[in-house]
Motif scaffolding. Structure first.
Motif, short mmCIF file in Angstrom:
data_model
loop_
_atom_site.label_atom_id
_atom_site.label_comp_id
_atom_site.label_asym_id
_atom_site.label_seq_id
_atom_site.Cartn_x
_atom_site.Cartn_y
_atom_site.Cartn_z
N ARG A 160 55.07 16.50 -8.99
CA ARG A 160 56.45 16.98 -8.80
C ARG A 160 56.74 18.20 -9.65
O ARG A 160 57.53 19.06 -9.28
CB ARG A 160 57.45 15.88 -9.16
N LEU A 161 56.09 18.27 -10.82
CA LEU A 161 56.30 19.43 -11.70
C LEU A 161 55.35 20.58 -11.36
O LEU A 161 55.35 21.60 -12.05
CB LEU A 161 56.12 19.00 -13.16
N GLY A 162 54.54 20.43 -10.31
CA GLY A 162 53.65 21.51 -9.88
C GLY A 162 52.28 21.47 -10.48
O GLY A 162 51.45 22.35 -10.24
N GLY A 163 52.00 20.44 -11.29
CA GLY A 163 50.68 20.32 -11.89
C GLY A 163 49.66 19.84 -10.86
O GLY A 163 50.01 19.31 -9.81
N VAL A 164 48.39 20.03 -11.20
CA VAL A 164 47.28 19.59 -10.36
C VAL A 164 46.58 18.46 -11.10
O VAL A 164 46.20 18.63 -12.26
CB VAL A 164 46.29 20.75 -10.11
N VAL A 165 46.41 17.33 -10.43
CA VAL A 165 45.70 16.22 -11.05
C VAL A 165 44.21 16.53 -11.00
O VAL A 165 43.59 16.51 -9.94
CB VAL A 165 46.01 14.88 -10.36
N ALA A 166 43.64 16.85 -12.16
CA ALA A 166 42.22 17.18 -12.26
C ALA A 166 41.36 15.94 -12.12
O ALA A 166 40.19 16.03 -11.74
CB ALA A 166 41.93 17.87 -13.59
N GLY A 167 41.93 14.79 -12.44
CA GLY A 167 41.20 13.54 -12.33
C GLY A 167 41.95 12.40 -12.99
O GLY A 167 42.98 12.60 -13.64
N VAL A 168 41.41 11.20 -12.79
CA VAL A 168 41.97 9.97 -13.34
C VAL A 168 40.85 9.26 -14.09
O VAL A 168 39.76 9.07 -13.54
CB VAL A 168 42.51 9.07 -12.21
N ALA A 169 41.12 8.87 -15.33
CA ALA A 169 40.12 8.18 -16.15
C ALA A 169 40.74 6.94 -16.79
O ALA A 169 41.87 7.00 -17.28
CB ALA A 169 39.58 9.11 -17.23
N ALA A 170 39.99 5.84 -16.76
CA ALA A 170 40.44 4.58 -17.38
C ALA A 170 39.20 3.74 -17.69
O ALA A 170 38.15 3.94 -17.07
CB ALA A 170 41.36 3.81 -16.43
N ILE A 171 39.32 2.82 -18.62
CA ILE A 171 38.20 1.93 -18.91
C ILE A 171 37.75 1.23 -17.63
O ILE A 171 36.57 1.14 -17.33
CB ILE A 171 38.57 0.89 -19.99
N CYS A 172 38.73 0.77 -16.86
CA CYS A 172 38.42 0.12 -15.59
C CYS A 172 39.43 0.55 -14.54
O CYS A 172 40.63 0.61 -14.82
CB CYS A 172 38.46 -1.40 -15.75
N ILE A 173 38.94 0.84 -13.35
CA ILE A 173 39.79 1.04 -12.18
C ILE A 173 39.40 -0.07 -11.22
O ILE A 173 38.31 -0.06 -10.65
CB ILE A 173 39.58 2.43 -11.54
N GLU A 174 40.28 -1.05 -11.10
CA GLU A 174 39.96 -2.21 -10.28
C GLU A 174 39.94 -1.86 -8.80
O GLU A 174 40.58 -0.91 -8.36
CB GLU A 174 40.95 -3.34 -10.55
N ASP A 175 39.21 -2.66 -8.04
CA ASP A 175 39.08 -2.46 -6.59
C ASP A 175 40.24 -3.14 -5.88
O ASP A 175 40.06 -4.00 -5.02
CB ASP A 175 37.73 -2.99 -6.10
N SER A 176 41.45 -2.73 -6.25
CA SER A 176 42.68 -3.22 -5.62
C SER A 176 43.12 -2.20 -4.59
O SER A 176 42.54 -1.11 -4.49
CB SER A 176 43.77 -3.37 -6.69
N GLU A 177 44.13 -2.51 -3.82
CA GLU A 177 44.64 -1.55 -2.85
C GLU A 177 45.06 -0.25 -3.55
O GLU A 177 44.73 0.85 -3.10
CB GLU A 177 45.84 -2.14 -2.10
N GLY A 178 45.75 -0.37 -4.67
CA GLY A 178 46.18 0.82 -5.42
C GLY A 178 45.01 1.56 -6.04
O GLY A 178 44.98 2.80 -6.05
N GLY A 179 44.03 0.82 -6.56
CA GLY A 179 42.84 1.45 -7.12
C GLY A 179 42.08 2.23 -6.06
O GLY A 179 41.61 3.35 -6.30
N ARG A 180 41.95 1.64 -4.87
CA ARG A 180 41.27 2.35 -3.77
C ARG A 180 42.04 3.58 -3.35
O ARG A 180 41.45 4.63 -3.08
CB ARG A 180 41.05 1.40 -2.59
#
Length: 195
Positions: free
Chosen positions: A147-167
């Motif tokens: 919304r502020l015009g930034g570009v998401v270069a990536g997402v990093a987390a210890i774990c990204i679960e295989d949930s609907e939102g994670g997918r």
């Protein structure tokens, strides 16, 4: 567990064994990674593993999500020699903000916010959180950055679960997490232990 012990073979994710299971009941997360942060080599290896897929990518700033994402996000920003932006739960910033409602992993309705003067159009932001379970919190952070015009270069987390939102996140953004593929099903089903 000995917080000074470092295994001879440090394969990706070795530090996951430093995490502790929930002993307080259903109002708490199923696993607590905070002990990992107390281990100097564990924290360094975790952050290095999170950043490895982004080597050579344009990243102008790292943003961490309130509150545990601040730890990994600040460590990642320091390693990259970039600035750090805190994406906060609503009501904590005393400057002009933009807000985004979301539903967290426990089903609670919340609002997060970010200062409006930190993200300029085209700025590449690496989003960092401790864990992506349902994806609601991370999706709200993505929404604020975009919304502020930034570009998401990536997402990093210890774990990204295989949930609907994670997918949903994995399908749209470059992602990095620390869980080896053979352990992912255990993390998706909240099963502690990998012996």
């Amino acid at each position: 567990m000995d917080l000074s012990h470092v295994p001879a073979a440090r394969e990706k994710g070795w530090y996951l064994a430093l995490m502790a299971p929930n002993v307080k009941g259903p109002n708490y997360a199923w696993l607590d990674p905070s002990r990992l942060y107390c281990h100097p080599q564990g924290l360094q290896d975790c952050v290095a593993d999170l950043l490895q897929p982004f080597q050579g990518d344009p990243i102008d700033m790292v943003a961490g999500i309130d509150a545990m994402g601040f730890i990994l996000g600040a460590a990642a920003a320091a390693m990259l020699q970039k600035g750090f932006l805190a994406i906060r739960k609503a009501g904590h910033l005393c400057v002009q903000t933009v807000a985004q409602p979301y539903t967290d992993y426990s089903g609670r309705e919340k609002v997060m916010e970010v200062r409006t003067d930190a993200i300029s159009p085209g700025l590449h932001i690496l989003l960092v959180d401790q864990w992506v379970e349902t994806g609601g919190t991370m999706r709200a952070a993505i929404g604020l950055v975009e919304r502020l015009g930034g570009v998401v270069a990536g997402v990093a987390a210890i774990c990204i679960e295989d949930s609907e939102g994670g997918r949903w996140i994995r399908e749209r953004y470059k992602c990095s997490h620390c869980v080896p593929p053979h352990l992912q099903p255990r993390f998706d089903h909240h099963q502690f232990g990998w012996d």
